[in-house]
Design a protein around this motif. Structure first.
Motif, PDB file in Angstrom:
ATOM      1  N   TYR A   9       0.799  -1.224   0.000  1.00  0.00           N
ATOM      2  CA  TYR A   9       0.000   0.000   0.000  1.00  0.00           C
ATOM      3  C   TYR A   9       0.833   1.275   0.000  1.00  0.00           C
ATOM      4  N   VAL A  10       2.152   1.140   0.194  1.00  0.00           N
ATOM      5  CA  VAL A  10       3.020   2.322   0.160  1.00  0.00           C
ATOM      6  C   VAL A  10       3.927   2.299  -1.075  1.00  0.00           C
ATOM      7  N   CYS A  11       3.567   1.467  -2.040  1.00  0.00           N
ATOM      8  CA  CYS A  11       4.329   1.375  -3.291  1.00  0.00           C
ATOM      9  C   CYS A  11       3.665   2.248  -4.345  1.00  0.00           C
ATOM     10  N   PRO A  12       4.317   3.330  -4.767  1.00  0.00           N
ATOM     11  CA  PRO A  12       3.672   4.248  -5.723  1.00  0.00           C
ATOM     12  C   PRO A  12       3.340   3.601  -7.063  1.00  0.00           C
ATOM     13  N   ASP A 100      -0.539  -4.229   9.475  1.00  0.00           N
ATOM     14  CA  ASP A 100      -1.941  -4.164   9.906  1.00  0.00           C
ATOM     15  C   ASP A 100      -2.876  -3.920   8.732  1.00  0.00           C
ATOM     16  N   ALA A 101      -2.460  -3.085   7.794  1.00  0.00           N
ATOM     17  CA  ALA A 101      -3.289  -2.836   6.607  1.00  0.00           C
ATOM     18  C   ALA A 101      -3.465  -4.122   5.805  1.00  0.00           C
ATOM     19  N   HIS A 102      -2.393  -4.885   5.679  1.00  0.00           N
ATOM     20  CA  HIS A 102      -2.490  -6.148   4.954  1.00  0.00           C
ATOM     21  C   HIS A 102      -3.346  -7.157   5.716  1.00  0.00           C
ATOM     22  N   ARG A 103      -3.259  -7.153   7.028  1.00  0.00           N
ATOM     23  CA  ARG A 103      -4.066  -8.097   7.809  1.00  0.00           C
ATOM     24  C   ARG A 103      -5.565  -7.849   7.608  1.00  0.00           C
ATOM     25  N   LEU A 122      -5.033   2.527  -0.892  1.00  0.00           N
ATOM     26  CA  LEU A 122      -4.090   3.193  -1.787  1.00  0.00           C
ATOM     27  C   LEU A 122      -4.431   4.679  -1.938  1.00  0.00           C
ATOM     28  N   LYS A 123      -5.697   4.969  -2.081  1.00  0.00           N
ATOM     29  CA  LYS A 123      -6.137   6.361  -2.184  1.00  0.00           C
ATOM     30  C   LYS A 123      -5.810   7.129  -0.911  1.00  0.00           C
ATOM     31  N   ALA A 124      -6.037   6.502   0.235  1.00  0.00           N
ATOM     32  CA  ALA A 124      -5.774   7.154   1.511  1.00  0.00           C
ATOM     33  C   ALA A 124      -4.308   7.527   1.645  1.00  0.00           C
ATOM     34  N   TYR A 125      -3.425   6.642   1.214  1.00  0.00           N
ATOM     35  CA  TYR A 125      -1.995   6.897   1.382  1.00  0.00           C
ATOM     36  C   TYR A 125      -1.455   7.899   0.355  1.00  0.00           C
TER      37      TYR A 125
END
Length: 233
Positions: A9-12, A100-103, A122-125
């Motif tokens: 989720y932190v991969c652009p 935690d996001a992945h869980r 993804l949008k949130a980050y």
């Protein structure tokens, strides 16, 4: 056709790659018969939940460059994001640990809400600059995806689904995934990275054609023939 997507989720490029796949599917005639499954991957499993540095400082240290060079480096990514309709703002991004996001994404999969949650995380980050390591932020995102807040809270307060996350990561290692996004089509065809649109479109057609060839239909019955060293004489 099943498409498995390893991403973080932190991969652009994961968000960019997601959009490219979606665009290719829009014009794919068999899109209704395609199942997309998102798999967990952590770019930095040792990342702290709360980092004091901003993203530019983190990138400068990681790549051994100046702060200004880090800012300039991200400009190319920002432009690529714009090309698929995403407005990235690296100045608002908060480095954190994504376990935690992945869980909760695995919990969401059980509830049939994994697609909604993946998009919202993804949008949130990348767009909203939200902190994906904070439970209150994750609870709000999960609720927006249609998940029960209390159930998600219970997951976050435990270690549930950690094994599922680690299993995805282990599978990625076994099949040679070293970076994300990584797309696996029908368990045997791979696309590494956010490739050009035509690569996704071409892969969809090729894989569909190769895995859905119509079996031969015998319309004439059995006639005289030769097999091995014998013939019907």
């Amino acid at each position: 056709m099943k498409i498995e997507v390893w991403s973080d989720y932190v991969c652009p490029f994961c968000y960019i790659g997601k959009r490219k796949l979606e665009k290719a599917l829009e014009s794919f005639e068999h899109r209704d018969q395609v199942e997309v499954v998102y798999r967990s991957f952590q770019l930095d499993p040792n990342a702290p939940l709360n980092a004091s540095e901003d993203m530019y400082t983190t990138l400068a240290k990681k790549y051994g460059m100046s702060y200004e060079q880090a800012v300039q480096m991200t400009e190319g990514v920002v432009q690529q994001a714009k090309e698929v309709g995403l407005d990235y703002d690296f100045s608002k991004m908060k480095r954190t640990n994504t376990m935690d996001a992945h869980r909760i994404s695995h919990f969401a999969m059980e509830k049939g809400k994994d697609k909604e949650l993946t998009e919202l995380l993804l949008k949130a980050y990348f767009i909203e600059g939200k902190h994906l390591g904070e439970h209150e932020e994750l609870l709000a995102i999960a609720a927006e995806a249609g998940l029960d807040r209390d159930e998600v809270k219970s997951v976050l307060e435990s270690d549930r689904y950690a094994d599922a996350v680690n299993a995805d990561i282990q599978t990625a290692s076994q099949i040679g995934v070293t970076g994300v996004p990584f797309f696996v089509l029908e368990s045997k065809y791979a696309i590494s990275g956010a490739q050009p649109d035509e690569v996704f479109a071409g892969a969809l057609k090729q894989v569909w054609d190769e895995t859905n060839k119509s079996p031969l239909v015998n319309v004439g019955g059995q006639g005289n023939a030769c097999a091995d060293d014998s013939c019907d004489i």
